[in-house]
Each structure stands twice: as structure tokens, then as C-alpha cells.
Scaffold this active site. Structure first.
Site, PDB file in Angstrom:
ATOM      1  CD  GLU A 110      -7.061  -6.685  19.053  1.00  0.00           C
ATOM      2  OE1 GLU A 110      -7.072  -5.448  19.188  1.00  0.00           O
ATOM      3  OE2 GLU A 110      -6.190  -7.414  19.564  1.00  0.00           O
TER       4      GLU A 110
ATOM      5  CB  CYS B 240      -2.256 -10.171  29.812  1.00  0.00           C
ATOM      6  SG  CYS B 240      -3.405 -10.653  28.507  1.00  0.00           S
TER       7      CYS B 240
ATOM      8  CG  HIS C  46      -2.651 -16.079  18.679  1.00  0.00           C
ATOM      9  ND1 HIS C  46      -2.652 -14.761  18.322  1.00  0.00           N
ATOM     10  CD2 HIS C  46      -3.587 -16.666  17.887  1.00  0.00           C
ATOM     11  CE1 HIS C  46      -3.539 -14.562  17.353  1.00  0.00           C
ATOM     12  NE2 HIS C  46      -4.130 -15.700  17.085  1.00  0.00           N
TER      13      HIS C  46
ATOM     14  CB  THR D 155      -5.048  -4.513  22.098  1.00  0.00           C
ATOM     15  OG1 THR D 155      -5.216  -5.899  21.816  1.00  0.00           O
ATOM     16  CG2 THR D 155      -6.391  -3.821  22.153  1.00  0.00           C
TER      17      THR D 155
ATOM     18  CG  HIS E 297      -4.374 -10.270  14.577  1.00  0.00           C
ATOM     19  ND1 HIS E 297      -5.336 -10.178  15.564  1.00  0.00           N
ATOM     20  CD2 HIS E 297      -3.311 -10.880  15.156  1.00  0.00           C
ATOM     21  CE1 HIS E 297      -4.859 -10.707  16.685  1.00  0.00           C
ATOM     22  NE2 HIS E 297      -3.637 -11.143  16.464  1.00  0.00           N
TER      23      HIS E 297
ATOM     24  CB  SER F  66      -1.242 -16.163  24.284  1.00  0.00           C
ATOM     25  OG  SER F  66      -2.111 -15.144  23.878  1.00  0.00           O
TER      26      SER F  66
ATOM     27  CB  SER G 121       1.401 -14.708  19.714  1.00  0.00           C
ATOM     28  OG  SER G 121       1.528 -13.643  20.626  1.00  0.00           O
TER      29      SER G 121
END
Length: 397
Positions: free
Chosen positions: A187, A66, A96, A250, A185, A379, A317
Site C-alpha cells: 500500500e 471490513c 492478507h 491506512t 508494504h 482480511s 497483515s
């Protein structure tokens, strides 16, 4: 700690870099040769399908790298070019994907060591360059690096930053952030570090438990034990669930995040009535476009008559796991692999199950003509997808 003020002062520091260093053109050429694929471009141009011998491949119409991931990787490459002799560290995997992280090591970019589950920043010295990955880093980590006088290169995806801004708004209005995500995680660890009071729910099931507690009360000790690793310090479910705001990691399933948001909106509506709702509930759309596009494309792909599905992406991921979940729920034989090396032979394939276990499936490639669906997480470089497709063609030839 005023996290917003800290972030603002950090961003105005001479040691902080969030844009590239002017090496975009040469880095773009390098990334193209290392990660892009002529075969994948050919399949895209051919309406996302290709038949060779007995095998028909259908590619999802949105898959792989992305924009946020591409930007993070490009910035890491630029950082190495811009600081050719400095020691460079990264606080976590840049993204990841095993092949991209291996490439970082080859470029002499070191990963901060982890001792007993905690990162050991003792290896980092003043003047070292430290890259923050696409998922971001916690406020505490940024503070350590800032105090050490490091040069910080921040590749945090803007979608992740958008979620941080959301929890800052919750904090300002004295709302508890309910974060749909995985508490371990990186994030979500970073997001919760920007929040005030927070509670992390993994799925709709956990959200329903919380909603029931809001409406009917319950066993406080059981609640605190259930979410022991997923709540802010001193969390009190009897007080801290009176005003709530919704946020998310996200990479979670878009549909589930939306369901959780609706559930809590209805819960607060039921408890406080329509005139009081805005005093007790806040929501902002923080679902990442790229995650959404890949999930939508997967939902479309699984409508086809597929014999099997291969989902390619790092085993850690989250967005890849969500793609695999869509195929599993549709009842299609589906295999999540992180690289072509997992394909041992026509008879044996090593893959990750949804519960995280690795297993080897025998006779995974049916005989005769087959239709194979393929997608990859945000990723995963196209080159990795090409290797997998080529291997399937070769095994069936």
C-alpha cells in the site's frame, strides 16, 4: 509523470473496470457459504460472548472482514465468473489472508511472479485480465498493464484511494509527503508512487528524529543513510522538509498517526510561527474507519479480565499486527496466528511475534476455567475465527 492525468485517462479506458460485472447476487451466496459462520453470528447475537465448559470467549465488537476487503474479494469472484476462459492475474495477494489467497489459486487466478524482489510482468499478455488488489498497485505497474492492453479490474479500497488523493494535493502545492507506514508494504509503495517528494516514517521515534532535524539541522549523510529506502529520488533533507504534508498507510495505529501529525504541526509552528504555518504544513484525515473501529474495539476488549488473547490474521497483515501490539502493550499473553493449523495441541501453539519471528509456545492454554479474548484483522473471514474458537473448546473439553 502527471500521475493524476494518467489515472484519469486509465479510468476512462474501456479496459478499466472498477465496479462489479452484475454477478453480485450469486457471488454473495458463494462468499457466504465459503467465509461466513453461524457460530460467529450466534456469539455476536449473544453480546459477543459465549461460554462452553471451562472456556469463556469474548469477541471484540468490531473484527474481521471490513467493507473494502469484502468488496475486493467479491470483485475477484465476479471477475472469474465474468471472464470464465480468459487468463486472470493478480498483482499481489488480493488481501492478507492465506485461505482467501489459496482460494484464488484454486479459481485459476495467477499471482504475478516475483524475481529477486521485483515483479515480473513478462508472463502477462495482451487481452489478459489483471486484478489490482485491495491495497492498490503502483502507477508504474498500472502503466505496464495499460501499455500491454490488459483488462484491468481495480479493487483498490476507496480509503487507500483517499490517501493517494491527499499526496496528489501535497505534490500540487509543492509539499513533501511524510507518510506514516512501512516502506516495503504494497500500500505504501503504491501511495509513494503517486507522491512527488516523500519520506516514509515507520513510527513516532523516526518522526521525532525528522522533527529534530527540521528544527536543529543535523548530519545530512546520516539522515540519507537512515532513510535510504524510504525517500524519493534526489531527496534533500535541508530543502525538502521546509514544506510538509502528512499521509499514512491506512492500517497503521491510529493513535500513532495522530501523534505524528501533531508532532510535525508543532514542529512547523515552532519553526515558522502561527501566521506562516499553513504555508509549511498540510494535514487531512486519512485514517481508515474500519482500521479505527477494530483498534477501538481491541482497546475496549483488553480492559476485561482476560487470561489470554488470540489475534487472528495473515502474518503479513499490518492491521492485524497493530491489534497484537495493543494486547502486548497491555501485558496480556497474546498470540498472533494466521489459521487454526497453528494450534498444534493444548501444549503447543505456533505464533508470530511482533518482531516477525515465528515461535512455539508450550502450555499456552492455562488449566481450569479461562477467559479468552479473540479478534481478527480486516482480511480474516469469520470462518477462520470459528475454526479457532471450536479448536479451543475442543482442547479444553
Amino acid at each position: 509523470m502527471d500521475t493524476k492525468a494518467f489515472k484519469r485517462s486509465l479510468q476512462h479506458s474501456d479496459n478499466y473496470h472498477r465496479k462489479g460485472f452484475g454477478h453480485q447476487v450469486e457471488v454473495a451466496t458463494q462468499l457466504q457459504s465459503e467465509y461466513q459462520s453461524n457460530l460467529i453470528q450466534q456469539i455476536r447475537n449473544n453480546n459477543y460472548t459465549l461460554t462452553q465448559g471451562d472456556v469463556t470467549i469474548w469477541l471484540a465488537q468490531a473484527f474481521g472482514f471490513c467493507w473494502g476487503v469484502e468488496r475486493a474479494v467479491a470483485m475477484a469472484y465476479e471477475t472469474r465468473k465474468h471472464f470464465p476462459t480468459e487468463r486472470i492475474w493478480i498483482t499481489n495477494e488480493i488481501i492478507h489472508n492465506p485461505s482467501v489467497n489459496q482460494r484464488m489459486l484454486e479459481m485459476q487466478v495467477g499471482f504475478i511472479p516475483v524475481e529477486a524482489g521485483k515483479k515480473d510482468f513478462a508472463v502477462v499478455e495482451s487481452g489478459d485480465v489483471v486484478i489490482l488488489p485491495a491495497f492498490g498497485a503502483s502507477v508504474q505497474e498500472m502503466q505496464i498493464l495499460n501499455d500491454k492492453g490488459c483488462k484491468i479490474v481495480d479493487t483498490t479500497c476507496p480509503w487507500v484511494s483517499k490517501v493517494w488523493n491527499t499526496v496528489e494535493k501535497h505534490k500540487k502545492g509543492d509539499y513533501t509527503s511524510i507518510i506514516h507506514g512501512k516502506y516495503k508494504h504494497e500500500e505504501t509503495v503504491a501511495t509513494s508512487s503517486f507522491a512527488g517528494k516523500y519520506l516514509i516514517v515507520l513510527n513516532l521515534q523516526e518522526a521525532k528524529y525528522v522533527a529534530d532535524y527540521i528544527l536543529n539541522g543535523g548530519n545530512r549523510d546520516e539522515f540519507l543513510a537512515k532513510f535510504a529506502k524510504a525517500i524519493s529520488a534526489g531527496f534533500d533533507p535541508d530543502k525538502d522538509l521546509e514544506r510538509i504534508g502528512i499521509a499514512n498507510q491506512t492500517t497503521m495505529l491510529k493513535g500513532e498517526t495522530e501523534q505524528i501529525g501533531k508532532l510535525f504541526e508543532h514542529t512547523m509552528l515552532q519553526k515558522y510561527g502561527p501566521t506562516e504555518l499553513n504555508q509549511h504544513f498540510q494535514t487531512f484525515n486519512t485514517i481508515c474507519d474500519a482500521t479505527q473501529e477494530r483498534q477501538d474495539a481491541m482497546l475496549e476488549l483488553v480492559q476485561k479480565q482476560l487470561d489470554l488473547m488470540v489475534v487472528i490474521g495473515g502474518f503479513n497483515s499490518s492491521n492485524t499486527t497493530q491489534l497484537q501490539q495493543i494486547a502486548v502493550e497491555k501485558g496480556i499473553p497474546s498470540y498472533h496466528i494466521d489459521s487454526v493449523e497453528r494450534i498444534k495441541s493444548i501444549n503447543a501453539l505456533e505464533h508470530r511475534q511482533l518482531n516477525g519471528n515465528l515461535e512455539i509456545t508450550e502450555n499456552w492454554l492455562p488449566e481450569g476455567k479461562i477467559v479468552v479474548g479473540i479478534t481478527s484483522g480486516a482480511s480474516t473471514p469469520d470462518k477462520v475465527v470459528e475454526d479457532v474458537i471450536e479448536k479451543i473448546f475442543a482442547l479444553k473439553a
